[in-house]
Scaffold this active site. Sequence first.
Site, mmCIF file in Angstrom:
data_model
loop_
_atom_site.group_PDB
_atom_site.id
_atom_site.type_symbol
_atom_site.label_atom_id
_atom_site.label_comp_id
_atom_site.label_asym_id
_atom_site.label_seq_id
_atom_site.Cartn_x
_atom_site.Cartn_y
_atom_site.Cartn_z
ATOM 1 N N PRO A 98 0.915 -1.295 -0.102
ATOM 2 C CA PRO A 98 0.159 0.021 -0.056
ATOM 3 C C PRO A 98 0.876 1.331 -0.010
ATOM 4 C CG PRO A 98 -0.602 -1.659 1.696
ATOM 5 C CD PRO A 98 0.406 -2.197 1.129
ATOM 6 N N ALA A 108 10.752 0.451 -2.433
ATOM 7 C CA ALA A 108 10.790 -0.896 -3.083
ATOM 8 C C ALA A 108 10.733 -0.525 -4.820
ATOM 9 C CB ALA A 108 9.616 -1.580 -2.736
ATOM 10 N N ASP A 150 14.770 2.710 4.517
ATOM 11 C CA ASP A 150 13.756 2.112 3.521
ATOM 12 C C ASP A 150 14.625 1.430 2.120
ATOM 13 O OD1 ASP A 150 12.177 3.425 5.348
ATOM 14 O OD2 ASP A 150 10.728 4.089 3.807
HETATM 15 O O1 PMV Z 1 6.948 6.393 6.510
HETATM 16 P P1 PMV Z 1 8.092 5.961 6.060
HETATM 17 O O2 PMV Z 1 7.941 4.500 5.732
HETATM 18 O O3 PMV Z 1 8.662 6.709 4.886
HETATM 19 O O4 PMV Z 1 9.188 5.779 7.132
HETATM 20 C C1 PMV Z 1 9.782 7.026 7.567
HETATM 21 C C2 PMV Z 1 10.596 6.661 8.921
HETATM 22 C C3 PMV Z 1 11.194 7.891 9.386
HETATM 23 O O5 PMV Z 1 12.417 7.522 10.548
HETATM 24 C C4 PMV Z 1 10.467 9.077 10.017
HETATM 25 C C5 PMV Z 1 12.203 8.747 8.427
HETATM 26 C C6 PMV Z 1 13.293 7.926 7.934
HETATM 27 O O6 PMV Z 1 13.873 8.210 6.597
HETATM 28 O O7 PMV Z 1 13.935 7.050 8.494
#
Ligand code: PMV
Length: 316
Positions: A98, A108, A150
Amino acid sequence: MTTASAPGKVILFGEHAVVSGTPALGSAINLRARVIVEDLPGRLEIEACNLMLRGFSLDLTTGRVSSPGVLDAIKYVSAVLKEFHADGLRVKVDSDIPPAAGLGSSAAIVVATMAALNKHMSLGLSREEIASSSYKIEKTVQQGMSSPMDTAVSTFGGYQLVSETVHGIDLPEMHIVVGCTEKEHNTRSEIQKVQSLRSRYPDIVEPIFCAIGAISTRAVPLIRDNRLEELGHLMNFNQGLLEALGVGTRELSELVYAARGAGHSLGAKLTGAGGGGCMIALPSTAGSLSILVALEQARGTAFEVKTGGAGMRLET
Ligand code: PMV
């Protein structure tokens, strides 16, 4: 024709604090984005399908259809194509992850596109180079601060402990329940919110970051030794600290409390940037069913994922 895929992720512990270099633990999950690259002489096309669309709108005046999931996917793929001066190609993207939900869908897509182009255009990039270029591209498109979490998880798979450096850690697979709110989130604005709190209240926010880092570090041996009850406590601690940083929402809290109230639930927290998106809950060995039901009753979309999934790979 070349096909590659890359996984989404959950951040088990440490989001936000990791942006300032404090340890965070993320894991690849068994939801993937796939990218097919094929020759299309004289043209360059991007096709997006099956992106688990969460938002969709039609402007009746202009007839324009917009879907944030599709637009984001196209934005990320075109940034990769530009980076490698790609031409004469059709790039097809599809994804089980999602979008804008904190499950690493854009990383990804970037990583899978890069893996497919790497093979198709014989770029000769190593896995490390794909991870670092993907991080650079994601950061440029997001136009803000971010950690390599990520893109590292999506490239290397498994569990990654990210601080100022990235370390793969060998840990066993776990079953985690994901509950998604209806609200998409904006990673950039949530990071800005937390970082501005940090500049205003460094004496309060720094210790919170430090506590979050301690939680991430403590989690590693607990997962290794299958001490799930203690791991659940750490999730609850981490959720409280994320609330203190202002990234919780009523909808996320409703899902977190619904999960905690369900039978066989050991702990729950939001995952990713917060401000919308998803939460995760840790089921006991008795299974996830009661948590899944409780989350659906609380108007969430719930599903189970497995951690420790494979990183990017070419598909045959
Ligand atoms: O919401 P996402 O999946 O983009 O995760 C962000 C996680 C943070 O720690 C807030 C930012 C990061 O790049 O680590």
